[in-house]
Scaffold this motif. Structure first.
Motif: not given
Ligand SMILES: NC(=O)N[C@@H](O)C(=O)O
Ligand code: NI
Length: 166
Positions: A15, A21, A118
């Motif tokens: 990510f 995250v 997130v």
């Protein structure tokens, strides 16, 4: 090129191009409050760009998406970050794209566990909140202020997400 999107587990590394995250990462943990509390410190940071902008906290109650699901558009917020943290410990989907000359590229789909959130950095292409299975509440930290903080792009043909395995 297939329009069906694979679903991948949400990891920090995967990510990283899109944001952070938010999870209880032991590397960030410090004990506080006399050892009674574990503080997972500075997992991400909120951006609120432009004069008069402020960081706000919101609650979103998302209705579950039905599958197969058509991702027909993506959006982004040029003046601020946007974070999603589940409050009911249920998994949810995160759909993001890299920018390709001002348009979203092929979406990447991540399945977030119920103990993961997130934070999208400012101007990162993403699909709006995708709750799963039942109505789910999320804490949202994003930006309020002057200016248009929403840019949308609609694909000529949608991408398809099949039912995630929970
Ligand atoms: N519109 C709104 O506040 N939410 C979206 O930006 C979203 O990403 O869910
Ligand atoms: Ni958004």
């Amino acid at each position: 090129m297939t329009k069906t999107l694979e679903i991948h587990p949400l990891t920090k590394a995967a990510f990283a191009p899109f944001g952070d995250v938010i999870e209880a990462d032991p590397a960030t943990m410090r004990f506080i409050n006399g050892g009674t509390t574990e503080r997972f410190h500075a997992l991400s940071s909120a951006e609120a760009l432009g004069d008069g902008a402020r960081v706000i906290l919101n609650l979103f109650r998302g209705q579950p998406r039905a599958f197969p699901y058509a991702i027909d558009m993506m959006e982004r917020h040029p003046f601020g970050s946007q974070s999603f943290v589940p409050l009911n410990a249920r998994p949810f989907l995160v759909v993001v794209s890299k920018d390709e000359d001002g348009k979203p590229g092929r979406p990447h789909v991540f399945l977030a566990r119920g103990d993961q959130g997130v934070n999208y950095r400012a101007n990162v292409w993403h699909y709006p909140l995708m709750a799963l299975d039942q109505p789910s509440d999320f804490l949202i930290v994003d930006r309020d202020g002057p200016g248009n903080n929403l840019e949308e792009f609609f694909f000529d043909t949608p991408f398809i997400i099949g039912a995630p395995t929970l």
